[in-house]
Enzyme design. Structure first.
Site, PDB file in Angstrom:
ATOM      1  N   LYS A 167       0.841  -1.201   0.000  1.00 58.86           N
ATOM      2  CA  LYS A 167       0.000   0.000   0.000  1.00 58.86           C
ATOM      3  C   LYS A 167       0.873   1.247   0.000  1.00 58.86           C
ATOM      4  CE  LYS A 167      -2.091   2.837   2.807  1.00 58.86           C
ATOM      5  NZ  LYS A 167      -2.292   4.014   1.965  1.00 58.86           N
ATOM      6  N   GLY A 204       7.035   4.607   8.424  1.00 54.64           N
ATOM      7  CA  GLY A 204       6.178   5.781   8.601  1.00 54.64           C
ATOM      8  C   GLY A 204       6.301   6.309  10.021  1.00 54.64           C
ATOM      9  N   SER A 205       5.227   6.892  10.504  1.00 56.47           N
ATOM     10  CA  SER A 205       5.303   7.577  11.800  1.00 56.47           C
ATOM     11  C   SER A 205       5.353   6.588  12.962  1.00 56.47           C
ATOM     12  CB  SER A 205       4.095   8.501  11.963  1.00 56.47           C
ATOM     13  OG  SER A 205       2.924   7.739  12.073  1.00 56.47           O
ATOM     14  N   THR A 206       5.937   7.044  14.052  1.00 57.91           N
ATOM     15  CA  THR A 206       6.035   6.210  15.246  1.00 57.91           C
ATOM     16  C   THR A 206       4.648   5.897  15.791  1.00 57.91           C
ATOM     17  OG1 THR A 206       8.248   6.998  15.738  1.00 57.91           O
ATOM     18  CG2 THR A 206       6.993   6.142  17.599  1.00 57.91           C
ATOM     19  N   GLY A 246       3.263   3.157  13.724  1.00 55.80           N
ATOM     20  CA  GLY A 246       4.082   1.967  14.010  1.00 55.80           C
ATOM     21  C   GLY A 246       3.659   1.300  15.313  1.00 55.80           C
ATOM     22  N   CYS A 280      13.437  10.333   7.503  1.00 56.43           N
ATOM     23  CA  CYS A 280      13.439   9.826   8.882  1.00 56.43           C
ATOM     24  C   CYS A 280      14.819   9.899   9.516  1.00 56.43           C
ATOM     25  CB  CYS A 280      12.908   8.398   8.919  1.00 56.43           C
ATOM     26  SG  CYS A 280      13.706   7.346   7.715  1.00 56.43           S
TER      27      CYS A 280
HETATM   28  P1  TAP Z   1       2.213   7.838   8.588  1.00 60.83           P
HETATM   29  O1  TAP Z   1       1.856   7.700   9.964  1.00 60.83           O
HETATM   30  O2  TAP Z   1       3.616   7.786   8.242  1.00 60.83           O
HETATM   31  O3  TAP Z   1       1.539   6.678   7.732  1.00 60.83           O
HETATM   32  C1  TAP Z   1       0.266   6.699   7.304  1.00 60.83           C
HETATM   33  C2  TAP Z   1       0.122   5.388   6.546  1.00 60.83           C
HETATM   34  O4  TAP Z   1      -0.072   4.346   7.464  1.00 60.83           O
HETATM   35  C3  TAP Z   1      -1.007   5.402   5.602  1.00 60.83           C
HETATM   36  O5  TAP Z   1      -0.571   4.699   4.446  1.00 60.83           O
HETATM   37  C4  TAP Z   1      -2.082   4.624   6.317  1.00 60.83           C
HETATM   38  O6  TAP Z   1      -2.863   3.883   5.423  1.00 60.83           O
HETATM   39  C5  TAP Z   1      -1.272   3.682   7.174  1.00 60.83           C
HETATM   40  N1  TAP Z   1      -1.931   3.372   8.427  1.00 60.83           N
HETATM   41  C6  TAP Z   1      -2.542   4.209   9.276  1.00 60.83           C
HETATM   42  N2  TAP Z   1      -3.017   3.546  10.333  1.00 60.83           N
HETATM   43  C7  TAP Z   1      -2.674   2.241  10.153  1.00 60.83           C
HETATM   44  C8  TAP Z   1      -2.847   1.072  10.912  1.00 60.83           C
HETATM   45  N3  TAP Z   1      -3.463   1.099  12.086  1.00 60.83           N
HETATM   46  N4  TAP Z   1      -2.365  -0.075  10.430  1.00 60.83           N
HETATM   47  C9  TAP Z   1      -1.728  -0.108   9.257  1.00 60.83           C
HETATM   48  N5  TAP Z   1      -1.525   0.972   8.490  1.00 60.83           N
HETATM   49  C10 TAP Z   1      -1.994   2.135   8.945  1.00 60.83           C
HETATM   50  O7  TAP Z   1       1.574   9.103   8.009  1.00 60.83           O
HETATM   51  P2  TAP Z   1       1.554  10.583   7.737  1.00 60.83           P
HETATM   52  O8  TAP Z   1       0.359  11.086   8.428  1.00 60.83           O
HETATM   53  O9  TAP Z   1       1.650  10.746   6.291  1.00 60.83           O
HETATM   54  O10 TAP Z   1       2.867  11.214   8.379  1.00 60.83           O
HETATM   55  C11 TAP Z   1       2.838  11.699   9.681  1.00 60.83           C
HETATM   56  C12 TAP Z   1       4.231  11.823  10.235  1.00 60.83           C
HETATM   57  O11 TAP Z   1       4.898  10.597  10.077  1.00 60.83           O
HETATM   58  C13 TAP Z   1       5.153  12.816   9.547  1.00 60.83           C
HETATM   59  O12 TAP Z   1       5.012  14.092  10.029  1.00 60.83           O
HETATM   60  C14 TAP Z   1       6.502  12.265   9.874  1.00 60.83           C
HETATM   61  O13 TAP Z   1       6.935  12.737  11.117  1.00 60.83           O
HETATM   62  C15 TAP Z   1       6.262  10.798   9.973  1.00 60.83           C
HETATM   63  N6  TAP Z   1       6.719  10.071   8.787  1.00 60.83           N
HETATM   64  C16 TAP Z   1       7.798   9.303   8.942  1.00 60.83           C
HETATM   65  C17 TAP Z   1       8.290   8.637   7.862  1.00 60.83           C
HETATM   66  C18 TAP Z   1       9.482   7.772   8.038  1.00 60.83           C
HETATM   67  S1  TAP Z   1      10.350   7.415   6.761  1.00 60.83           S
HETATM   68  N7  TAP Z   1       9.821   7.288   9.190  1.00 60.83           N
HETATM   69  C19 TAP Z   1       7.683   8.735   6.628  1.00 60.83           C
HETATM   70  C20 TAP Z   1       6.532   9.496   6.498  1.00 60.83           C
HETATM   71  C21 TAP Z   1       6.067  10.156   7.600  1.00 60.83           C
HETATM   72  P3  TAP Z   1      -4.439   4.144   5.355  1.00 60.83           P
HETATM   73  O14 TAP Z   1      -4.614   5.552   4.959  1.00 60.83           O
HETATM   74  O15 TAP Z   1      -4.945   3.175   4.366  1.00 60.83           O
HETATM   75  O16 TAP Z   1      -4.933   3.873   6.736  1.00 60.83           O
END
Ligand code: TAP
Length: 486
Positions: free
Chosen positions: A192, A244-246, A249, A300
């Site tokens: 995804k 993705g986000s902590t 995670g 990250c």
């Molecule tokens: P993230 O939290 O990084 O990820 C959202 C993703 O996770 C979406 O694809 C979502 O899919 C999925 N997701 C959400 N809840 C889930 C669950 N319970 N089980 C499985 N998958 C789930 O999203 P964001 O809101 O774009 O970013 C927020 C913050 O994350 C950023 O500000 C940044 O600090 C951090 N971030 C970190 C990284 C790395 S590389 N560590 C990358 C991106 C962002 P659905 O929409 O289908 O639920």
């Protein structure tokens, strides 16, 4: 957004060469989900739009996967698993090599597409993302027939169906980090992509068809709001990989608790870039800039905390500010652009609110004079001085072009400050003394440590974190283990 001590931008906008043309790549007005080798509509017919963050133009309309589609894709991946896992490794390698070569051949299209959908500068997609993506597939293709010799005992077995959720900051590279080792080890995949950057993953689906990859081995499910959780929770998924986000995670770790699913989590970071007084200043300045402004700081492992030895702080900050004043912010398709757009309106508002909190808590904000385009999502390169360890901007991941500067006197103080974080993903050490590099690196709780450089990646190197930065390693021989029953 400028402050009193803002410097005048000199010649940064004087020369504007023709941008890389977006006509290099054909973007269809709509895309389906990629299930069992075919592009199909979502079961409930829902769609969402993906926009270019640098212009807010709608690029395409994307089918939005729901629970029924996740089930369909997992079934296709399960069906494909039998034959795929039974292929000799040398046969799986041929497909991976073919995919790697097609990525190289189509890298111009992919670079433009990624830049349009993500907002990052073309010189990064062209010179960093795409070469690394191809290298990752070549590297794991090489492992596919050597798994018995990877040090995991005789006859290591694939796990089955891998459910993978990837972020928007390196859409295609994170796809490569997930799919290449999964396929090399004989697993099949349902992936995804992030909702703001689905296009390069869908383009990759087309590459799988071009490479003749058997149907169902790779399935791509763009989604928004529920597909991620449905995939992670699907009872026939054997392996979960998330970057993705902590916060998400942690939610995933709770969801899979007690299910016997193997999990790897690659989460946030607050990397310390430590500069000692004997460091070559000009080189360190370049490393600091690439450490926090590469991909607008949406990385990250970004070096988002600068720890500078007190005796050189003034000199270093003067050089750094001069260098920041030469960065070009603007059209990401322009080959001379250094700073592109922030990926989404949501991310921009997260960055803005953390920066405002930094000012409210008493840190001193500085940015070079910088004109922001009127459309799109933009944030000027920013640095904060007078930062203490208690400040939110020194603790929380900002995931934007924002550097927090702290100082130290002794190596022990540098190590203590660097380790004073809930995260433990990356760090940098700048010094001429080799013995100091080793001594400091041994005391840092960070999964990746660079010395006299920053943000360098290689498929042979394992990558991953300590503490709330997650667990498991991607890349290198270690990256195979996540996809094998060893
Ligand atoms: P993230 O939290 O990084 O990820 C959202 C993703 O996770 C979406 O694809 C979502 O899919 C999925 N997701 C959400 N809840 C889930 C669950 N319970 N089980 C499985 N998958 C789930 O999203 P964001 O809101 O774009 O970013 C927020 C913050 O994350 C950023 O500000 C940044 O600090 C951090 N971030 C970190 C990284 C790395 S590389 N560590 C990358 C991106 C962002 P659905 O929409 O289908 O639920």
């Amino acid at each position: 957004m400028t402050t009193e001590n803002t410097e005048k931008r000199s010649s940064a906008f004087a020369y504007a060469p023709a941008p890389e043309s977006r006509s290099v790549v054909d973007i269809a007005p709509s895309y389906g989900l990629f299930i069992d080798g075919e592009f199909v509509e979502a079961a409930d017919g829902r769609v969402f739009k993906t926009v270019s963050p640098s212009t807010e133009e709608v690029l395409s309309e994307i089918a939005q996967a729901g629970e029924a589609d996740v089930d369909r894709a997992v079934k296709a991946a399960r069906k494909a698993f039998g034959k795929w896992s039974a292929l000799p490794g040398s046969e799986r390698a041929k497909y991976l090599f073919r995919i790697a070569r097609i990525i190289q051949e189509r890298s111009r299209e992919l670079a433009v597409l990624e830049t349009l959908d993500n907002g990052k500068p073309i010189k990064e997609t062209r010179d960093a993302d795409l070469p690394l993506v191809a290298a990752h597939f070549f590297y794991y293709a090489g492992w596919a027939d050597k798994l018995d010799h990877a040090g995991f005992g005789a006859n290591p077995r694939p796990l089955g169906v891998a459910g993978q959720v990837i972020p928007w900051n390196f859409p295609l590279l994170m796809l490569a980090w997930k799919i290449a080792p999964a396929l090399a080890t004989g697993n099949t995949v349902v992936l995804k992509p992030a909702e703001t950057t689905p296009l390069s993953a869908l383009f990759f689906a087309d590459i799988c068809r071009q490479a003749g990859l058997p149907k169902g081995v790779v399935n791509i499910l763009p989604g928004y709001g529920s597909a991620g959780a449905a995939l992670v929770e699907h009872p026939d998924v054997n392996k979960v990989a998330f970057t993705g986000s902590t916060a998400v995670g942690k939610a995933i770790a709770r969801q899979v608790a007690g299910t016997r699913k193997k999990v790897t989590l690659e989460l946030g970071g607050k990397g310390a870039n430590i500069v000692f007084d004997d460091a070559p200043i000009d080189q360190a300045v370049e490393g600091i800039v690439s450490g926090i402004f590469f991909n607008q700081g949406q990385v990250c492992c970004a070096g988002s905390r600068l720890l500078v030895q007190e005796s050189i702080q003034d000199e270093l900050l003067d050089s750094l500010k001069r260098r920041l004043s030469t960065l070009r912010l603007g059209d990401p398709l322009d080959k001379n652009t250094d700073i592109g757009a922030i990926n989404s309106a949501e991310q921009l508002s997260r960055i803005t609110s953390l920066v405002e909190q930094g000012e409210a808590e008493g840190a001193e904000r500085w940015s070079p004079a910088c004109e922001l385009p009127s459309a799109g999502y933009w944030f000027a390169p920013t640095l904060f001085t007078n930062v203490t360890q208690a400040h939110t901007i020194a603790r929380d991941e900002i995931f934007g072009p924002v550097l927090s500067v702290l100082s130290f006197r002794t190596p022990d103080e540098a190590v203590a400050k660097a380790n004073n974080s809930q995260y433990g993903l990356s760090a940098g050490i700048w010094t001429e003394k080799g013995s100091r590099i080793l001594a400091v690196a041994n005391k840092l709780r960070a999964g990746v440590i660079w010395s006299n450089t920053f943000n360098k990646f290689d498929p042979t190197s394992p990558f991953g974190g300590y503490k709330e930065s997650g667990f498991g390693r991607e890349g290198g021989r270690h990256g195979l283990e996540a996809y094998l029953d060893v």
